[in-house]
Structure formats: structure tokens, C-alpha cells
Design a protein around this motif. Structure first.
Motif, short mmCIF file in Angstrom:
data_model
loop_
_atom_site.label_atom_id
_atom_site.label_comp_id
_atom_site.label_asym_id
_atom_site.label_seq_id
_atom_site.Cartn_x
_atom_site.Cartn_y
_atom_site.Cartn_z
N ASN A 217 1.37 6.44 3.30
CA ASN A 217 2.31 6.11 4.36
C ASN A 217 1.58 6.41 5.91
N ARG A 223 6.81 -0.42 8.75
CA ARG A 223 6.70 0.41 7.34
C ARG A 223 7.72 0.01 6.47
N HIS A 224 8.74 -0.56 6.69
CA HIS A 224 9.63 -1.08 5.73
C HIS A 224 9.38 -2.11 4.80
N LEU A 226 5.80 -3.05 4.71
CA LEU A 226 4.34 -3.01 4.74
C LEU A 226 4.00 -2.80 3.13
N ASN A 227 2.90 -3.48 2.94
CA ASN A 227 2.07 -3.10 1.46
C ASN A 227 0.84 -2.84 1.63
N TYR A 259 8.37 4.55 2.53
CA TYR A 259 9.09 3.09 2.59
C TYR A 259 8.01 2.22 2.33
N ASN A 260 6.71 2.38 2.57
CA ASN A 260 5.82 1.32 2.24
C ASN A 260 5.64 1.11 0.84
#
Length: 772
Positions: A217, A223-224, A226-227, A259-260
Motif C-alpha cells: 500500500n 487507493r480504494h 488501485l490494483n 485498501y489496494n
């Protein structure tokens, strides 16, 4: 204003939460007494191990009681008709998990504590602001990290909390990350060691410690959604290695997943991260909780290894109960989640010794904060011995910029510590935690206190020409510059914002005795660096930052800190010259809509943002080494008011690794501490970066004193992660050991040829031997 129904629920709920937070909490009082050691509460027998106590109480729990431990309560949809009223027992922190009063199991009162306890003001309390975590890493001092964590633990307990949500250990792959100040630099061994001791210090105060955000991260932008794409070897040798070391050294009770997504799976339902690596390979005994709103499912997340949903019960409340009753989540799997949570409660001591609210020792904690700040400030430039300043000889001093007349800046976001009354606040978004906050610790006052016979004048620096005019009249000019950072945002550039570069340029042109003090949470670009006589990196220095800065500038304290992160020459030299942004422009969400999307409302329509970490193993200084890029200040760099000479390197193989012996001599006229750094270059066939940090030793030396020092290096730090074997492997061949004062100043080196063999007399374990 027309709001989505979920947003309206949140708006109403926020009002209720604020009302509850303003009132004394109605705590679950759980009595303890002599009867606790006998049935029906045998699990309260302190003589039993945490595992034995957990097994006993787990047998007595109903399904509803088990599920109550798997989720938070304070944000349960924020619907007044359905809200779990266990929120009434919350201490006002960011998370609360209800206990089981029938079985004398306390609730878990969680709060953020990155560089200090947050949300203190709503409890009518005060919290000490420590230097930020990146500053802590600059001490390279594991005892300092333990003391840092212990202060956080004491102040958490004093406010009624029994779990910390600090412990950030994500590596600085992207130094423009808005949370770089919450993390511990770019090297996994340094970051892991410091994180481990910080968490150990917190847990020594009978508070559950955690490490976050698991994993990779390293960016706030999107960020919610993001891969992150990264190969397993690179991940295990960099970001995951920091967590592995931190957990090994701390035995932290919890890990927060991020999150990611990682390689196509959200971190909080990522079987590879949570089950295969964390719980199987590392034998992690604690529990995994989600970041706030980072749970995406019930059955899949449970199977992947997520133990607790925070801060709500969208997936791990009624949905979990239905899944268990339908056989979609096996009872054994549910029990495993509960077992881990209960074990951490018993192991941490919060069952036997619950926190009791009370006053903190303000003077003691402020003194700790100042000592840590002094140990963390890095002297980056000292042309012609400009520093330390001699207060008795100075007649006039100009103090310029960055609100230095009244305060010093701090890092924002969920880590933000509430300042005492009199602070300066600048709100720049609709989100209450996204604001610039200065702590009322005045460099101007601190300088005046150390130069009673000098004229010390201040200029805010808004007009560079006016500031230069003041500097021209002074014997020395002290220019304070800052860069504010926060969760939920990334920096567009490492350049100082506004006209601060122009300010420094003009002041330096007016006065050759110009010293710049940086207040930043990450590296800063310095196009003016060769025009000033001194540079001190003060980071976000905390409640006593001004006194610490003054003690460094005037020589009461000899600086000993070293950089835990590389300062590049320009943004273009970074692995990603610019922050990766989403492919389409998204409308900025309002505060309520953001919360609605975060806690189960509308959102998620946009496709994931894909980010590939092509640099792989080359994080920080390893990138610059491999690409032969010059830097402004290298990893591990830091000056002192004295000098040190290295000699006598000797490397020998010992059980479990190698031992590195060497001698350091203080060649200067004053006492000082030196951080001796040990690096290794692996055989070319290993396919590794040119060198990696493998150890260090910090030592105090008096003028003219020599000390023989040694560092033991475990075999893992000399190895590579072999994906095919799914294990660490030492590559046979020539290893070069380097010792010195920074990653680019390594005067000692010795080559040693190593091979690995199996010691059949020691249970099949492995050891190192010199190559014959």
C-alpha cells in the motif's frame, strides 16, 4: 442539497456519533476477582497460556457471541433504525468491537496512534505528538523505537483504549505518497526492525499492537480501486520482508489489510497474502482486521483469512451468520477467526488488566518526544563548519518562514494528533481530517532563549525580497521551509510548494550564512542546496520540535541521525517520473458521498486503476545504484559535528549467518554517536541489486576514543527468495561485505565465499560455511 439515502443515514449518524463522543462512555464493566480462577470462568486463570485460555472460552460461546467479535459496531450502516447500540460503549475512538460480558471478555477499544493518540480533544484530553515515523526511522535506534511505542501505549491506556492502530510499515517505493511520514523508509530490514520494536513497546503497555497496511500500500491515489502488480520474489524481498521482520520481532497481535488490490485480488480477501504468507509461512498467531471499509465479501474474505471487518458489520454481521447457517462458511473457519481475536486479547493482557483512564505524565512524555526529535534530525549540509552556531558570538539572527514565530507543522489524515489550544489550523477540503495543523512549538522563541544578547527578528517569508532584506542585516539567517502531507492525497512533486525555493534563493544571495531547516514528511528537492551553508532535516518534529531544532543548531546536541530514505535530485529520477493517475477524470466526491461509498453505499463503478511496479527489487537506493543515477543525499547519509574513522574489518561465518567485526574511532574534538552501516553485494548469479543493507550498529564515542564493534547478520539477509522452492535460498559464490557511514561511503570491504550445507546433526537445519 440532495443526498443519496445512504449519505443521509451517514449525515444523521455522524451527528449521533458526535453526541456520543461528547458524553462519557458507558463502559462494559467486567469484574475481576478471586472467583475468576474457578469455574465457570477457568479462562481467566492467568497461569494458563493464551492458547489454552482461548480454547476454554471458545467452547462456551454462542454463534451470536462469536460473530459479535468479527466486526466493528460504531459504523453499522449509521442507520438509526438498525444501528447496533453497542456503539454506546465505544470510547470515542475510530473503532469498537463489542465484548462478551457474559463470559468476561472485554470489548476492543481501537484508536489511531501513528505518532500520537488521535481524537483526544473530543475526550477532553491531551496527547503528546512525537516526531513522525519517518523521523523515528532516521534514528536507526531500536531502543528509541521501543520507547516511541511505549509512549503511545501509555497514552492510549490513559484514554481508555486497549488497541493501537499505528504500526505503518509500508515501504517508500513512491516517496511522493502522502503517508510517507507515517512509514519507516525505503529499506525492508531497517523498516521491519524499527516497526517491530515500536509495536513491541506498545504491547509492553498491555495494548494490542498492529502492523499495517498489508500489503504494498505504497500510494494514496485511488487507493480504494488501485490494483498493484508485483512479482512474488520482489514482494517477498521488499515490502513483505519488512512485515515479516516486524511481526517476528514484535509478536504483534493484529495486522491490518490494505485498501489496494495485489495481483488482481483485494488485499483483504487475498489468499496468498493472508493465508499462505502471513498465517502459514510466518506462523502469525494474531488476527487480521480490514482497513476501514476495505472488506468486500463474506464467504471469499473469510476463506482467504480475513478475521475481522472494520468498522462496520456489512459482511461479517448478519451476512456472516447466514453464511455459517447455510454451510457456506464452515464452523471451523468461523471458530478460527474468533480464536485468533481471543488469543490476542489474552496474550496482550487486556483481559486481565483493562485500561483505566487517568492523567498522563506530561513532562515525562514531552521529554521523550524532545529526545526522540533530537535523535532524528539529520544534518545534511554544513559548509565550512557553519554549525553549530555559537550563541555568545552572534549579534543578530534572522528567522524566516513557515510560521516559525509560533509553530511547526505536522502530518495530516487519520494519524493527525489534536494540538493543544493556540494552534494554527488551515482547512483545505471538506473532510475534517484533511487539514494542515501546526503545533505551538516556536523556533523563534527557542532561538531567542539560546541567544539572550542577540537581536532575533522574524519575517514570515511571504515576500522573498523583504525576507532577503532582513537576512542581509543579520549575522546568520535561519530559513524554515515546509511540505505538508496527508492520508488521502499524494504529492505531485517533491519540490517545496509555493515560492519557498525562491525564498531560499534570495535569502542565500543576501547572506552567505544561511541555514535551511526542512519540515517535511518525505524527501525534498533542493535546487539551492549549494548556495546555503547548512541544511537540517527536522521532519515533522512533534510537540517539542522547536527546542530540539535549537539544540541541534546551537550544538547542545550533536546530530547523529541518518536518512532512512534517499533524497533524489529530481522527480524525473524516480522509478515513476509522475504519480500514476486514473485514466479518466473523476468527479470529486463530497464528504458524505465519500463515506457512503466507503462504508457500503453507492460507488465502485469505476474500473480498477492498474499499477505495475516494474522496478521490482529496486526500491529506493537500490534503484539509484542499479541505474547509476546520482542523488542529492544518499540513503544512510547524515553528518555530525565530529568525525569517524573505520578500520579493521573482519568477516567470519558463525552459526546461523555471519559476524562482521570492525573498529570505529572518533577523530574529532567532541563526543558523538555514529551509525555504522553494513551492506552486502551478492554473487552476480543471484540477480540482485548492486548492494543491500544487512545490519548496523549505533555507538557513542568520546573524542579520540576507538571501539571494536560487531554485527551478526542472519543467513536470510544474505539470501534470495526462490519462488520455485517457495523459500529463502543462499546462492553459492562470492559475497562482498561493506561497512561505512552511508550507502555511498563504505570504506571497508571484504570478500567472502559462501556456500550452504545441511547439518544433519541439527534436525536438518541449514548453516553457512566458507567455500572450500
Amino acid at each position: 442539497m440532495n443526498l443519496h439515502p445512504r449519505a443521509r443515514q451517514i449525515a444523521v449518524g455522524l451527528g449521533l456519533i458526535a453526541l456520543l463522543a461528547a458524553s462519557p462512555p458507558s463502559a462494559h464493566h467486567i469484574p475481576h476477582g478471586g472467583a475468576a480462577n474457578s469455574p465457570p470462568f477457568p479462562w481467566l486463570n492467568r497461569a494458563l497460556s493464551p492458547d489454552a485460555r482461548t480454547a476454554k472460552v471458545l467452547q462456551q460461546m454462542t454463534l451470536d457471541e462469536k460473530i459479535s467479535l468479527l466486526h466493528g459496531t460504531a459504523w453499522r450502516g449509521l442507520d438509526l433504525d438498525t444501528m447496533n447500540m453497542e456503539v454506546l460503549h465505544s470510547n470515542g475512538g475510530v473503532g469498537y468491537v463489542a465484548g462478551v460480558p457474559r463470559l468476561r471478555i472485554p470489548g476492543i477499544q481501537m484508536n489511531n496512534a501513528s505518532y500520537g493518540v488521535t481524537r483526544s480533544r473530543r475526550n477532553g484530553r491531551y496527547a503528546t505528538a512525537l516526531p513522525d515515523d519517518l523521523a523515528l526511522a532516521a534514528t536507526w535506534d531500536e531502543k528509541a523505537a521501543f520507547d516511541y511505542g511505549a509512549l503511545l501505549g501509555r497514552e492510549l491506556r490513559a484514554q481508555g483504549y486497549n488497541m493501537s492502530l499505528g504500526g505503518g510499515v509500508n515501504l517508500a517505493r513512491e516517496p511522493r505518497d502522502g503517508r510517507t511520514f507515517e512509514y519507516l523508509g525505503e529499506d525492508p530490514i531497517l523498516a521491519g526492525a524499527m516497526a517491530g520494536q515500536e509495536a513491541a513497546g506498545t504491547q509492553a503497555q498491555l495494548v494490542i499492537g498492529d502492523l499495517k497496511h498489508f500489503a504494498v500500500n505504497d500510494l494514496e491515489t485511488d487507493r480504494h480501486s488501485l490494483n498493484v502488480h508485483i512479482d512474488k520474489r520482489a514482494m517477498r524481498e521488499t515490502d513483505l520482508l519488512a512485515f515479516e521482520i516486524g511481526l517476528r520481532d514484535s509478536k504483534a497481535g493484529a495486522v491490518m489489510c490494505a485498501y489496494n488490490g495485489v495481483n488482481g485480488e483485494p488485499s483483504c480477501e487475498n489468499d496468498y497474502l493472508l493465508s499462505q504468507v502471513l498465517k502459514r509461512d510466518w506462523k502469525f498467531a494474531g488476527f487480521v482486521l480490514s482497513d476501514w471499509g476495505a472488506t468486500h465479501s463474506t464467504v471469499k474474505a473469510s476463506a482467504a483469512g480475513l478475521d475481522q471487518e472494520e468498522p462496520s458489520s456489512v459482511f461479517y454481521g448478519d451476512a456472516m451468520k447466514r453464511a455459517v447457517l447455510a454451510g457456506k462458511v464452515p464452523m471451523a473457519q468461523l471458530d478460527e477467526h474468533v480464536r485468533r481475536i481471543l488469543r490476542s486479547e489474552f496474550a496482550s493482557g487486556i483481559v486481565d488488566d483493562p485500561p483505566v483512564r487517568g492523567p498522563i505524565d506530561v513532562d515525562r512524555d514531552l521529554n521523550v518526544a524532545q529526545r526522540l526529535a533530537e535523535q532524528s534530525m539529520v544534518l545534511l549540509r554544513n559548509k565550512d563548519g557553519q554549525l553549530p552556531l555559537d550563541g555568545a558570538k552572534l549579534r543578530s539572527i534572522a528567522v524566516i518562514g513557515a510560521h516559525a514565530d509560533v509553530a511547526m507543522i505536522s502530518g495530516g489524515g487519520s494519524a493527525q494528533v489534536d494540538p493543544p489550544a493556540g494552534s494554527i489550523l488551515h482547512f483545505d477540503t471538506g473532510l475534517p481530517w484533511r487539514r494542515e495543523v501546526w503545533f505551538p512549538t516556536s523556533p523563534l522563541k527557542a532561538v531567542r532563549a539560546r541567544t539572550p544578547h542577540a537581536t532575533v527578528e522574524y519575517d514570515p517569508g511571504a515576500n522573498p525580497a523583504a525576507a532577503a532584506a532582513l537576512a542581509r542585516r543579520a549575522d546568520v539567517a535561519l530559513v524554515f521551509v515546509d511540505q505538508w502531507e496527508s492520508e488521502g492525497m499524494d504529492l505531485d512533486s517533491l519540490s517545496l510548494p509555493g515560492d519557498q525555493d525562491a525564498l531560499v534563493e534570495q535569502v542565500a544571495a543576501a547572506n552567505p550564512h544561511t541555514i535551511v531547516v526542512l519540515e517535511t514528511g518525505s524527501p525534498a528537492l533542493m535546487p539551492w542546496v549549494n548556495k546555503v551553508s547548512g541544511v537540517v532535516e527536522a521532519w515533522y518534529a512533534g510537540s517539542r520540535g522547536a527546542d530540539a531544532v535549537a539544540n541541534i543548531l546551537f550544538g547542545k546536541v550533536n546530530p547523529c541521525a541518518k536518512l532512512p530514505i534517499t533524497f533524489p535530485l529530481r522527480d524525473a529520477d524516480l522509478p515513476e517520473p509522475a504519480i500514476v493517475r486514473p485514466p479518466v477524470t473523476r468527479r470529486e466526491l463530497s464528504a458524505f458521498a465519500h463515506l457512503a461509498a466507503l462504508f457500503g453505499g453507492p460507488g465502485g463503478e469505476s474500473p480498477p486503476v492498474q499499477l505495475t511496479y516494474n522496478e521490482g527489487l529496486l526500491v529506493g537506493y537500490k534503484w539509484y545504484d542499479a541505474k547509476r543515477k546520482a542523488v542529492l543525499f544518499p540513503f544512510g547519509f547524515g553528518l555530525s559535528y565530529t568525525g569517524f574513522f573505520y578500520s579493521g574489518l573482519r568477516v567470519q561465518v558463525v552459526e546461523g549467518g555471519i559476524r562482521v567485526d570492525f573498529t570505529i574511532k572518533n577523530t574529532g574534538a567532541r563526543a558523538g554517536e555514529e551509525i555504522a552501516e553494513v551492506y552486502v553485494s551478492l554473487p552476480a548469479s543471484a540477480g540482485e541489486p548492486p548492494k543491500r543493507l544487512i545490519g548496523w550498529r549505533k555507538s557513542q564515542l568520546n573524542p579520540g576514543e576507538s571501539k571494536q564493534l560487531w554485527v551478526k547478520i542472519p543467513a536470510q539477509y544474505l539470501s534470495i527468495f526462490d519462488v520455485g522452492k517457495d523459500d529463502w535460498t543462499l546462492v553459492p559464490g562470492d559475497y562482498t561485505i561493506f561497512v561505512g557511514g552511508s550507502s555511498e561511503n563504505l570504506p571497508l570491504r571484504q570478500r567472502v565465499r559462501l556456500r550452504k550445507y545441511r547439518n544433519r546433526q541439527n534436525g536438518g537445519s541449514t548453516a553457512l560455511l566458507p567455500q572450500l
